[in-house]
Motif scaffolding. Structure first.
Motif, PDB file in Angstrom:
ATOM      1  N   HIS A 126       0.601  -0.952   0.065  1.00 54.74           N
ATOM      2  CA  HIS A 126      -0.357  -0.220   0.325  1.00 54.74           C
ATOM      3  C   HIS A 126       0.647   0.976   0.323  1.00 54.74           C
ATOM      4  CE1 HIS A 126       0.776  -0.589   4.487  1.00 54.74           C
ATOM      5  NE2 HIS A 126       0.431   1.246   4.456  1.00 54.74           N
ATOM      6  N   PHE A 240       4.130  -0.403  17.179  1.00 56.72           N
ATOM      7  CA  PHE A 240       5.189  -0.356  17.106  1.00 56.72           C
ATOM      8  C   PHE A 240       6.145  -0.295  18.586  1.00 56.72           C
ATOM      9  CE2 PHE A 240       3.743   0.476  12.430  1.00 56.72           C
ATOM     10  CZ  PHE A 240       4.168   0.191  12.192  1.00 56.72           C
ATOM     11  N   LEU A 261      -7.613   4.291   9.785  1.00 50.37           N
ATOM     12  CA  LEU A 261      -7.373   5.095   8.684  1.00 50.37           C
ATOM     13  C   LEU A 261      -5.767   5.817   9.034  1.00 50.37           C
ATOM     14  CD1 LEU A 261     -10.892   7.214   8.231  1.00 50.37           C
ATOM     15  CD2 LEU A 261      -9.823   5.003   7.393  1.00 50.37           C
ATOM     16  N   GLY A 264      -0.214   7.163  14.156  1.00 48.85           N
ATOM     17  CA  GLY A 264       1.132   7.582  14.583  1.00 48.85           C
ATOM     18  C   GLY A 264       1.171   8.450  16.231  1.00 48.85           C
ATOM     19  N   TYR A 267       7.742   9.749  18.880  1.00 46.01           N
ATOM     20  CA  TYR A 267       8.943   8.417  18.460  1.00 46.01           C
ATOM     21  C   TYR A 267      10.416   9.397  19.110  1.00 46.01           C
ATOM     22  CZ  TYR A 267       9.356   9.289  13.438  1.00 46.01           C
ATOM     23  OH  TYR A 267       9.143   9.943  12.290  1.00 46.01           O
ATOM     24  N   MET A 286      -0.371   7.369   7.028  1.00 47.14           N
ATOM     25  CA  MET A 286      -1.938   7.076   6.469  1.00 47.14           C
ATOM     26  C   MET A 286      -2.031   6.901   4.965  1.00 47.14           C
ATOM     27  SD  MET A 286      -4.906  10.477   5.337  1.00 47.14           S
ATOM     28  CE  MET A 286      -6.246   9.621   4.465  1.00 47.14           C
ATOM     29  N   GLY A 287      -2.953   5.433   5.436  1.00 49.59           N
ATOM     30  CA  GLY A 287      -2.534   4.267   4.194  1.00 49.59           C
ATOM     31  C   GLY A 287      -4.089   4.539   2.544  1.00 49.59           C
TER      32      GLY A 287
HETATM   33  P1  HAM Z   1       1.031   1.577  10.587  1.00 46.50           P
HETATM   34  O1  HAM Z   1      -0.214   1.706  12.006  1.00 46.50           O
HETATM   35  O2  HAM Z   1       1.345   0.342  10.196  1.00 46.50           O
HETATM   36  O3  HAM Z   1       1.989   2.642  11.170  1.00 46.50           O
HETATM   37  O4  HAM Z   1       0.204   2.148   9.187  1.00 46.50           O
HETATM   38  C1  HAM Z   1      -0.383   3.468   9.038  1.00 46.50           C
HETATM   39  C2  HAM Z   1      -1.356   3.045   8.259  1.00 46.50           C
HETATM   40  O5  HAM Z   1      -1.681   2.039   7.002  1.00 46.50           O
HETATM   41  C3  HAM Z   1      -2.371   2.714   8.760  1.00 46.50           C
HETATM   42  O6  HAM Z   1      -3.268   3.393   9.795  1.00 46.50           O
HETATM   43  C4  HAM Z   1      -3.568   2.400   7.430  1.00 46.50           C
HETATM   44  O7  HAM Z   1      -4.567   2.805   7.119  1.00 46.50           O
HETATM   45  C5  HAM Z   1      -2.285   1.723   6.389  1.00 46.50           C
HETATM   46  N1  HAM Z   1      -1.922   0.029   6.736  1.00 46.50           N
HETATM   47  C6  HAM Z   1      -0.757  -0.189   7.152  1.00 46.50           C
HETATM   48  N2  HAM Z   1      -1.161  -2.202   7.438  1.00 46.50           N
HETATM   49  C7  HAM Z   1      -1.765  -1.844   5.947  1.00 46.50           C
HETATM   50  C8  HAM Z   1      -2.460  -2.860   4.665  1.00 46.50           C
HETATM   51  N3  HAM Z   1      -1.589  -3.656   4.977  1.00 46.50           N
HETATM   52  N4  HAM Z   1      -3.051  -2.724   4.079  1.00 46.50           N
HETATM   53  C9  HAM Z   1      -2.973  -1.390   3.830  1.00 46.50           C
HETATM   54  N5  HAM Z   1      -3.615  -0.337   4.453  1.00 46.50           N
HETATM   55  C10 HAM Z   1      -2.434  -0.696   5.512  1.00 46.50           C
HETATM   56  C11 HAM Z   1       2.818   3.194  10.464  1.00 46.50           C
HETATM   57  O8  HAM Z   1       3.726   2.898   9.677  1.00 46.50           O
HETATM   58  C12 HAM Z   1       3.555   4.401  11.019  1.00 46.50           C
HETATM   59  N6  HAM Z   1       4.928   3.848  10.542  1.00 46.50           N
HETATM   60  C13 HAM Z   1       3.327   5.498  11.005  1.00 46.50           C
HETATM   61  C14 HAM Z   1       4.111   6.704  11.768  1.00 46.50           C
HETATM   62  C15 HAM Z   1       4.686   7.610  10.951  1.00 46.50           C
HETATM   63  N7  HAM Z   1       4.027   6.714  12.481  1.00 46.50           N
HETATM   64  C16 HAM Z   1       5.155   7.955  12.886  1.00 46.50           C
HETATM   65  N8  HAM Z   1       5.349   8.149  11.510  1.00 46.50           N
END
Ligand code: HAM
Length: 399
Positions: A126, A240, A261, A264, A267, A286-287
């Motif tokens: 994604h 995480f 949706l 975050g 960190y 945000m995905g």
């Molecule tokens: P995360 O919650 O794993 O956070 O992913 C953020 C968003 O990505 C989710 O709320 C969802 O909308 C989307 N998402 C995650 N996994 C999938 C999937 N397998 N398929 C479709 N959409 C998906 C992070 O990745 C952190 N690194 C965010 C962050 C940025 N924190 C601090 N800075």
């Protein structure tokens, strides 16, 4: 010998973007970029390949052990397709820490890969808007980041009642007994009975948490900005390991689309992995899959997005050249024009234009060739405007 044919399906859990899907994707990315830039965020990017060790030191154990695409390259190095962008951006900021002027406000729209069971809202690839702010210790950073996320939802025309911003604090969660965070992270996948039973294994007292001052302060500042759909939720933990303070997720309030949706948080220690200095950081991801589901569920996707404003329809093949000349004149004035190539009759050409959501057509025949005057027809309601190429271009530039 029978000929073996190849499947036209993409690899499991990833998507092909045919033009209609790409148009929706472009619309989503366009809104993301516009709002991020409105807040002064600068765009960055990186490769999707990273050394595996970037993820093994401090990230989510579930993602690293069960969900990464990892392989050994021809030089015997272990390589991983990024499952998220946060370790990459932390690496990049740490790498140029001395040259960069803090606070940094950065955004990117990377594709990320997770080996998950494909289902609604969950795929194996994604795209994710990442917006992060580096070098701000106070919670003004959290307020800005959440306000940015909120304004993105508003820019998609969502109303406050359509979504909810749920906030918690890792500092508060860290006061809970060992094993509480991973258990809370899995809570939505369990029945309340299963959760109670598992909770009893780690604590004698029932699970409760009440809002702390820091989180209260953030909620109050958000409310003062008119963000009234943010609330304290003790069940938000974020999977995480690197989060150190406020964490948050945005949920669709429609039960049909009960997915996060955005997610975050703060960190502050991740950059220490790359050296001795600490750099505060707050951000979210945000995905595209979940926001598209959200927009579809709430009827917020633009109905038709077309790449072509006007299609020129030659009465027969002998008028293709005349149509080409007109196309060149219109393109010179920045109008998006396509000429129909083929032998189909006008009625069928119009059907094609309609299917492609083209807004206008111009039929090109003997009369047009001789007079250099054309009739612009709007397909939606049949209204017509006649004029020279110049006049038509002017009319098109003003719609
Ligand atoms: P995360 O919650 O794993 O956070 O992913 C953020 C968003 O990505 C989710 O709320 C969802 O909308 C989307 N998402 C995650 N996994 C999938 C999937 N397998 N398929 C479709 N959409 C998906 C992070 O990745 C952190 N690194 C965010 C962050 C940025 N924190 C601090 N800075």
């Amino acid at each position: 010998m029978t000929k073996k044919t190849l499947s036209t399906e993409p690899y499991k859990g990833v998507r092909d973007f045919y033009p209609d899907d790409q148009a929706i994707q472009n619309h989503i990315f366009g809104v993301w970029k516009t709002v991020a830039r409105r807040y002064g965020y600068e765009e960055y990017n990186a490769s999707l390949l990273e050394p595996t060790e970037l993820y093994t030191s401090k990230t989510s154990t579930e993602i690293v052990n069960e969900q990464t695409y990892t392989f050994t390259d021809r030089g015997e190095r272990s390589v991983t397709l990024r499952p998220e962008m946060t370790p990459t951006v932390a690496r990049m900021v740490a790498g140029k820490r001395r040259e960069l002027s803090f606070p940094l406000r950065w955004f990117s729209i990377p594709n990320v890969f997770r080996y998950e069971r494909p289902q609604r809202g969950r795929l194996r690839e994604h795209w994710q808007l990442n917006a992060d702010i580096f070098g701000v210790e106070s919670t003004v950073a959290e307020v800005e980041i959440i306000a940015l996320a909120y304004d993105i939802m508003k820019a998609f025309s969502a109303k406050n009642g359509d979504f909810e911003i749920r906030i918690n604090n890792r500092k508060l969660l860290n006061t809970l007994p060992n094993g509480a965070i991973p258990l809370l992270d899995k809570k939505t996948k369990m029945s309340s009975e299963e959760f109670e039973n598992e909770w009893k294994k780690i604590s004698d007292t029932p699970f409760t948490l009440s809002v702390d001052e820091e989180t209260r302060g953030v909620l109050d500042k958000l409310a003062a900005r008119g963000i009234t759909n943010a609330l304290f939720d003790p069940h938000i933990v974020r999977g995480f390991d690197y989060y150190t303070g406020i964490v948050f997720e945005i949920f669709d309030t429609d039960p049909q689309n009960n997915r996060s949706l955005f997610g975050g948080g703060r960190y502050d220690n991740l950059l220490e992995l790359f050296g001795d200095e600490k750099v505060s950081a707050v951000g979210f991801g945000m995905g595209d899959v979940t926001i598209r589901d959200f927009l579809e569920t709430h009827g917020l996707l633009p109905k038709t997005i077309s790449a072509t404003t006007v299609m020129l329809c030659p009465l027969s093949m002998e008028f293709t050249e005349t149509a080409e000349t007109l196309a060149r004149e219109l393109r010179a004035q920045n109008i998006s024009v396509a000429v129909y190539y083929g032998e189909k009759k006008i009625g069928d050409q119009i059907k094609i234009a309609d299917k492609k959501h083209v807004t206008f057509i111009i039929v090109v025949g003997d009369e047009e060739k001789n007079s250099s005057r054309y009739t612009l027809k709007k397909l939606e309601d049949g209204t017509e405007t006649a004029g020279t190429a110049d006049e038509i271009a002017k009319k098109l530039s003003s719609v």
